[in-house]
Scaffold this active site. Structure first.
Site, PDB file in Angstrom:
ATOM      1  N   CYS A   1     -74.521   3.303 -51.354  1.00 61.84           N
ATOM      2  CA  CYS A   1     -74.757   3.557 -52.850  1.00 61.84           C
ATOM      3  C   CYS A   1     -73.408   4.133 -53.349  1.00 61.84           C
ATOM      4  O   CYS A   1     -72.872   4.155 -54.315  1.00 61.84           O
ATOM      5  CB  CYS A   1     -75.787   4.122 -53.221  1.00 61.84           C
ATOM      6  SG  CYS A   1     -75.971   5.576 -52.445  1.00 61.84           S
TER       7      CYS A   1
ATOM      8  N   GLU B   1     -82.809   8.579 -55.806  1.00 58.33           N
ATOM      9  CA  GLU B   1     -81.393   8.424 -55.721  1.00 58.33           C
ATOM     10  C   GLU B   1     -81.123   6.999 -55.439  1.00 58.33           C
ATOM     11  O   GLU B   1     -81.751   6.269 -54.476  1.00 58.33           O
ATOM     12  CB  GLU B   1     -81.076   9.086 -54.107  1.00 58.33           C
ATOM     13  CG  GLU B   1     -79.269   9.148 -54.052  1.00 58.33           C
ATOM     14  CD  GLU B   1     -78.862   7.889 -53.585  1.00 58.33           C
ATOM     15  OE1 GLU B   1     -78.281   7.282 -54.058  1.00 58.33           O
ATOM     16  OE2 GLU B   1     -78.846   7.952 -52.260  1.00 58.33           O
TER      17      GLU B   1
ATOM     18  N   GLU C   1     -80.287  15.931 -53.848  1.00 56.90           N
ATOM     19  CA  GLU C   1     -80.577  16.039 -52.418  1.00 56.90           C
ATOM     20  C   GLU C   1     -79.611  16.780 -51.889  1.00 56.90           C
ATOM     21  O   GLU C   1     -78.405  16.480 -52.308  1.00 56.90           O
ATOM     22  CB  GLU C   1     -80.929  14.693 -51.869  1.00 56.90           C
ATOM     23  CG  GLU C   1     -82.110  13.906 -52.448  1.00 56.90           C
ATOM     24  CD  GLU C   1     -82.359  12.608 -51.280  1.00 56.90           C
ATOM     25  OE1 GLU C   1     -83.421  12.431 -50.711  1.00 56.90           O
ATOM     26  OE2 GLU C   1     -81.446  11.861 -51.247  1.00 56.90           O
TER      27      GLU C   1
ATOM     28  N   ASN D   1     -79.745   1.697 -44.685  1.00 59.38           N
ATOM     29  CA  ASN D   1     -78.544   1.653 -44.595  1.00 59.38           C
ATOM     30  C   ASN D   1     -78.115   3.101 -43.832  1.00 59.38           C
ATOM     31  O   ASN D   1     -77.070   3.151 -42.981  1.00 59.38           O
ATOM     32  CB  ASN D   1     -77.602   1.464 -45.828  1.00 59.38           C
ATOM     33  CG  ASN D   1     -77.989   2.625 -47.177  1.00 59.38           C
ATOM     34  OD1 ASN D   1     -79.334   3.202 -46.848  1.00 59.38           O
ATOM     35  ND2 ASN D   1     -77.393   2.754 -47.978  1.00 59.38           N
TER      36      ASN D   1
END
Length: 474
Positions: free
Chosen positions: A281, A247, A455, A148
């Site tokens: 997400c 993640e 992150e 994505n």
């Protein structure tokens, strides 16, 4: 396409086994890409280990300057990267340009963080010894990135790993490997030594990654993707007790209180929902609107969604490109059909268009029932599912009633109340009167089944480092 082969030790490697990359707007093949096997993985691991020995020994400033140069070079070529992102991912050109700029920014941020792996010296209160703490490169890192964000999810991992002093092997998503391959000549030009960064596209992802995670030189695995795949990787990582940076999935709630500024709430919801076509997400998945303003909110959101232009993302006038593949489009359509069958009303969109391309129109659903599938799973598409509430405690309970805990969004004109709500939400990130939380300078990550570690921010570099404590007396 200029680069479609494996990138190992600073050179391009052809393979007999290859796979096609499809443009989701045209359903045409745009490239045939090399598919790595275990022998290729071993070459990449050897190259990364050899290159890391020198890289880790360089001063933090030397590593910083290479990363800074990478930011400068990528910033100068944003349009080229954006075009490639659109071709293989499908997102509209505006979204693609936004991603390219966001991706480049990770190089600048971690160029600055590379010189700030601060340790400490303190006096042990009981023994009188000195406590000396420093951070050292953890070891080789295997980076697994999703489709994505073909550029940003790679740079968000590469930049902190290099800042920390680690060598890396990247496995990009098979749907979108071209952007990461195109980045490699730029890193060479920036001064990244051969072998330090290796890219292994592959259709044999499971076996390839599992093999690398069992190599004793690998000490970190960083993955962005679904919670289901993340669980499998954690099981593999457990055998070598690797540092995991995960993640994973999300099911983001948006809570709009009756005292919210309607313009800010609509703009923020649009951004949270439609950034990257909802294929994120962090995308707004459940939209809870106070009953007192639900009618106006729904009317205004529907007008905004219905006005978006759908088409091939290479056309600069297009707002919404195709979804990445047919399976993703069909899953989105199934969510809508399920919600409607259970009582939801379609305010706009809701019908899969015919013809070429994996398109689905921006869709607003009102009156979405609690038992609709889209309430409990990621939609990953341009569907805004609206529910209503009247009680603050109840909406917080509903927002938290999920295994995911990545991001939530709160809109309210009462700042005190809004902060109280934010603190009660079991999410790693909260957008307060904002529909965008992603920032290279901020620690991105979630709670519960949405992942481990962070992150971005200062924490992002520490994911690739080990803390060493030395006890001494003098």
């Amino acid at each position: 396409m200029d680069h479609t082969d494996l990138y190992i030790n600073g050179t391009w490697h052809k393979t007999a086994d290859r796979f096609d990359v499809i443009n989701p707007a045209t359903e045409q093949v745009i490239a045939s890409v090399a598919s790595a096997d275990i022998a290729d993985a071993n070459k990449a691991l050897d190259a990364a280990a050899a290159a890391m020995a020198d890289w880790a020994a360089r001063t933090p400033r030397a590593r910083s300057e290479v990363l800074r140069r990478a930011w400068e070079l990528m910033t100068a070529r944003l349009d080229d990267f954006a075009h490639l992102i659109t071709l293989e991912n499908g997102k509209a050109s505006g979204d693609a340009k936004g991603e390219a700029a966001y991706a480049a920014e990770f190089f600048r941020w971690f160029a600055e963080e590379a010189v700030r792996a601060d340790g400490m010296i303190t006096h042990a209160p009981a023994s009188g010894a000195r406590i000396m703490v420093q951070h050292k490169p953890a070891g080789l890192a295997v980076l697994i990135t999703p489709w994505n964000y073909p550029a940003a999810m790679g740079t968000r991992k590469i930049a902190p790993a290099l800042a920390a002093g680690c060598g890396v092997i990247i496995k990009p998503a098979s749907e979108t490997p071209l952007t990461m391959l195109a980045l490699m000549p730029l890193l060479e030009e920036a001064g990244v030594p051969p072998g330090l960064v290796n890219v292994l596209p592959s259709r044999k992802t499971g076996a390839l990654v599992d093999h690398m995670l069992h190599d004793p030189r690998v000490r970190v695995v960083s993955f962005t993707g679904s919670t289901g795949v993340g669980r499998k990787l954690l099981k593999s990582a457990a055998d070598q007790v690797l540092k995991p940076a995960m993640e994973l999935g999300g099911n983001a709630p948006v809570i709009v209180f009756d005292d919210a500024d309607m313009d800010i709430a609509i703009d923020g919801t649009m951004q949270a929902k439609m950034r990257n076509l909802g294929e994120a997400c962090t995308a707004a998945n459940r939209i809870y609107v106070h009953e007192a303003i639900a009618a106006e909110f729904t009317k205004r959101l529907t007008a905004r969604m219905a006005a978006l232009k759908v088409g091939d993302g290479t056309d600069s006038s297009v707002d919404v490109g195709p979804l990445v593949n047919a399976d993703t489009r069909d899953k989105v359509a199934a969510f809508v059909a399920d919600a409607v069958a259970k009582g939801a009303k379609v305010e706009c969109g809701g019908v899969t268009p015919g013809g070429i391309g994996y398109f689905y129109p921006p869709t607003v659903l009102s009156g979405v029932p609690e038992n609709a599938d889209c309430v409990h799973d990621e939609i990953f598409g341009p569907v805004a599912a609206i529910q209503t509430f009247t009680d603050q405690d109840d909406v917080i309970r509903r927002a938290n009633a999920t295994e995911y805990g990545l991001v939530a969004y709160v809109f309210s004109g009462d700042f005190k109340r809004a902060l109280q709500v934010c603190e009660r939400l079991d999410y790693g990130m909260v957008g307060l009167n904002r529909g965008l939380v992603s920032d290279p300078a901020a620690p991105f990550g979630g709670t519960k089944q949405s992942g481990l570690g962070r992150e971005g921010g200062h924490e992002g570099m520490l994911e690739f480092m080990e803390t060493q404590y030395i006890s001494a007396s003098w």
